[in-house]
Design a protein around this motif. Structure first.
Motif, PDB file in Angstrom:
ATOM      1  N   ASP A   1      46.588  42.147  41.587  1.00 11.81           N
ATOM      2  CA  ASP A   1      46.245  40.762  41.914  1.00 11.81           C
ATOM      3  C   ASP A   1      44.961  40.335  41.218  1.00 11.81           C
ATOM      4  O   ASP A   1      44.092  41.154  40.900  1.00 11.81           O
ATOM      5  CB  ASP A   1      46.070  40.609  43.433  1.00 11.81           C
TER       6      ASP A   1
ATOM      7  N   GLU B   1      42.515  38.824  42.468  1.00 10.53           N
ATOM      8  CA  GLU B   1      41.356  39.158  43.306  1.00 10.53           C
ATOM      9  C   GLU B   1      40.877  40.577  43.015  1.00 10.53           C
ATOM     10  O   GLU B   1      39.673  40.841  42.930  1.00 10.53           O
ATOM     11  CB  GLU B   1      41.744  39.008  44.781  1.00 10.53           C
TER      12      GLU B   1
ATOM     13  N   GLU C   1      39.095  40.695  39.630  1.00 12.08           N
ATOM     14  CA  GLU C   1      37.735  40.165  39.675  1.00 12.08           C
ATOM     15  C   GLU C   1      36.777  41.145  40.340  1.00 12.08           C
ATOM     16  O   GLU C   1      35.603  41.236  39.951  1.00 12.08           O
ATOM     17  CB  GLU C   1      37.720  38.817  40.401  1.00 12.08           C
ATOM     18  N   ARG C   2      37.268  41.867  41.361  1.00 15.42           N
ATOM     19  CA  ARG C   2      36.401  42.880  41.988  1.00 15.42           C
ATOM     20  C   ARG C   2      36.030  43.962  40.981  1.00 15.42           C
ATOM     21  O   ARG C   2      34.881  44.412  40.896  1.00 15.42           O
ATOM     22  CB  ARG C   2      37.094  43.515  43.200  1.00 15.42           C
TER      23      ARG C   2
END
Length: 726
Positions: free
Chosen positions: A700, A702, A705-706
């Protein structure tokens, strides 16, 4: 007759003869030391011995005709009636002779036991020791240059090296490599320490004093565990006899260690290449300069070797030396074999024509065959040449080192050959450097640190030492330290650009992209070469991705690689990964077929280390095409390759990432994120855009980005450190 001897005794002639002989011996021993210190002309000691010998009969005549009395020296007939005076003179002569004999014994003891540890002297050899088999391991330390001219250093070192080469070819002898033995030059190390460090039981050392056309060579063979002299001798001859001296020393060393000469020993010693003495001198100077591995050193070495063959066209070693220089010029990216290859092969053919049993020539032949265009096609031929070299001389450390490269992809065999090179020459910077590189593949930090510390110790200012320091720092995530180390490589050797690709990547991650591009562009303009052009293509592609996105970066990288026309497996594999990430999996598969050597409709074996990047790229391409069965087959083969590499001691964050990506394909959704995060914590570093295009299609946004945030935080720490240390 009895009365004659009685008269000799009465006149103290016999006592004078003993006194004169003892005194002359003491004078010669002292003179031998002093004349060497003051650099007296050759033949001074011989002249003194002749003078003393000529004086002996005069001393006897004077003893017959004169007597020493308390009132002074008188004619014998004047004191014949004074028997007491003659007896008193005899007693004084006895005392003087005894003093001289004691002094002679002291000098002899000093010669034998000087520098010996008292504890070692207490451990005298047992009576049966001579019957025991002698350990045939030996190190030849650099002979000390006793000449006033420092320029003769090459000659003393060359003689030592030639002796080492001769002994190395004797059956059953194990000889420490040249670099390791010569590492102790000028050091006052205890011989036991040297023996332990080099793993040898015996040490040959000596000195060379060259003056004009004469040379004096002193050699001594010492038991490294006890310090006892097993053999020693001094050779005072014309320079033209240097090869005979070399043969004599080698013969006596073999005899001393083995107690006898086997039939083949003398043949090996006598067959050692010999030539004109002047050509020999040029050859030694060439070897001296070649060891520097700098452009200027190799240039001067080539000149010396060329001069040697002009003087003696039938002398083989300089031809092998010329070929070695051409190979090293290519090895260190100073000059391409495309330019020098014909010259190198012509010199090598001549060397083997003169001496078909030259292990140096066979080793260089293997090195040359393993370099340049179509090297892969000549791998078997290169391996055969290097195997021939180690068969002739099992103590040729460089032959073992170069052989290890031709044994790939058999990692176990390659590592065994490298270990053998290290066993022969454990202090060779080139070999220790290779040990560092091999240890990095295994990922064991303790082993990496061990070899890196050894490399720093034996060659602290060698440019390749700093390459190893930089590579190690980069692998453990210390990007700032790696960039500084790579810059040090350029500082120490501006003509070596083999580390520039890694330096550029480090500078990019440190926010120095403009500086990185300038360095690469200047290097390509100055030196060219495929590796630099690939590095520049990668830099431009990463800059395009950061500025314009993945499609722009792919277009740049594809155009650059096609312009270069490379088949480099890492570069082609990276291009295929970019094509998959950009939504072109079919193009990626087509690109990978020649790289992985499989036909359309078939699948690759994925059984070689060099295929790892290509195989994972193919897994991703097949997965994106929805070909589940083919994906699974190649994935299983890739997993098998990783298991094979791990069983041979290899480990890396990239291998863990690939493994967990394959698990992710099997449905383990969390394993990929966890593994990437762990890899970042343990030092895996890439430019943040790489994270996005590599994983955006598999996890994902998200999660991506982490992971990008973790990488950016790690790089921010390195940027701060770079500002502190650069």
């Amino acid at each position: 007759m009895g009365s004659f001897f009685a008269e000799l005794k009465r006149r103290n002639v016999i006592r004078i003869a003993m006194f004169y002989g003892a005194g002359a011996w003491v004078i010669l021993q002292v003179a031998d030391v002093l004349l060497g210190i003051v650099e007296a002309p050759d033949g001074s000691l011989r002249l003194l011995a002749i003078v003393l010998g000529l004086g002996f009969p005069f001393a006897l005549v004077l003893a017959w005709a004169f007597e020493i009395t308390p009132e002074g020296i008188k004619r014998d007939r004047d004191v014949r009636a004074e028997g007491g005076a003659s007896a008193e003179a005899g007693r004084k002569l006895n005392i003087a002779t005894i003093v001289l004999l004691l002094l002679a014994i002291a000098l002899l003891s000093w010669n034998i036991f000087a520098g010996r540890d008292p504890a070692e002297m207490a451990r005298a050899p047992a009576a049966g020791d001579a019957a025991r088999p002698q350990d045939l391991s030996i190190a030849v330390l650099p002979f000390v240059n006793m000449s006033q001219d420092p320029a003769n250093e090459y000659f003393s070192e060359g003689l030592s090296e030639e002796l080492l080469n001769v002994l190395a070819r004797i059956d059953d002898f194990r000889v420490a490599g040249r670099t390791s033995s010569f590492a102790f030059k000028g050091q006052e190390e205890d011989l036991r320490t040297i023996g332990e460090r080099l793993g040898v039981a015996n040490i040959l050392e000596g000195s060379v004093r060259r003056q004009g056309t004469r040379v004096r060579v002193t050699a001594q063979l010492i038991d490294a565990s006890t310090g006892y002299h097993l053999w020693s001798d001094t050779y005072d001859r014309q320079l033209d006899d240097i090869f005979a001296i070399q043969d004599d020393i080698a013969t006596e060393v073999v005899r001393a260690l083995r107690q006898t000469l086997l039939p083949g020993d003398e043949a090996v010693i006598r067959q050692t290449a010999k030539g004109d003495v002047e050509a020999y001198n040029h050859y030694l100077r060439g070897q001296f300069h070649a060891r520097l591995r700098t452009p200027e050193g190799l240039r001067r070495a080539l000149e010396e070797f060329q001069q040697a063959v002009l003087i003696d066209p039938a002398y083989a070693p300089p031809y092998a030396g010329m070929a070695m220089v051409y190979a090293l010029l290519d090895n260190y990216n100073y000059r391409s074999l495309e330019e020098t290859g014909p010259l190198a092969h012509r010199a090598l053919e001549r060397a083997l024509e003169i001496d078909p049993a030259s292990d140096e020539a066979w080793a260089v032949r293997g090195l040359l065959l393993g370099q340049g265009a179509n090297a892969e096609a000549r791998r078997e031929e290169a391996r055969a040449a290097l195997e021939r070299a180690v068969q002739i001389n099992p103590n040729n450390a460089l032959a073992h080192l170069w052989l290890s490269g031709t044994l790939l992809p058999d990692l176990a065999a390659a590592q065994a050959s490298l270990r053998q090179a290290y066993a022969v020459d454990p202090l060779s910077p080139v070999i220790v450097y290779r040990q560092v590189m091999w240890a990095l593949q295994g990922g064991d930090q303790a082993v990496i640190d061990r070899y890196l510390d050894e490399l720093r110790e034996v060659a602290p200012d060698w440019f390749m030492t700093w390459l190893a320091v930089g590579t190690t720092a980069a692998q453990t995530g210390r990007i700032a330290d790696s960039a500084v180390a790579f810059a040090r490589v350029r500082e120490l050797n501006p003509d070596y650009l083999g580390a520039l690709g890694q330096e550029v990547l480090a500078l990019e991650m440190l926010g120095q992209g403009e500086r990185a591009g300038e360095l690469l562009a200047a290097a390509v303009d100055r030196q060219g070469g495929e590796s630099l052009q690939i590095a520049l293509a990668g830099h431009r592609a990463r800059q395009a991705i950061q500025a314009q996105g993945l499609a722009a970066g792919l277009a740049v990288y594809r155009a650059e690689l096609e312009r270069i026309g490379t088949t480099n497996p890492d570069a082609v594999g990276d291009l295929a990964l970019l094509e998959v990430a950009a939504g072109e999996p079919v193009a990626a598969e087509e690109r990978l077929q020649p790289l992985l050597r499989y036909a359309p409709g078939d699948l690759p074996a994925c059984d070689q280390q060099t295929q790892l990047t290509g195989c994972i790229a193919l897994v991703m391409a097949l997965h994106e095409q929805g070909r589940a069965r083919d994906t699974r087959v190649v994935a299983e083969r890739t997993e098998g390759l990783i298991m094979s590499l791990r069983s041979q001691g290899f480990e890396s964050p990239v291998m863990l990432l690939i493994e967990n990506y394959l698990r992710h394909l099997d449905g383990d959704a969390g394993s990929l994120e966890t593994t990437v995060a762990t890899a970042i914590e343990h030092g895996w570093r890439v430019p943040p855009p790489v994270i996005r295009w590599l994983f955006s299609q598999h996890v994902d946004e998200e999660v991506v980005e982490r992971l990008v945030g973790m990488m950016e935080a790690a790089l921010a720490e390195q940027r701060a450190r770079y500002e502190e240390i650069s």
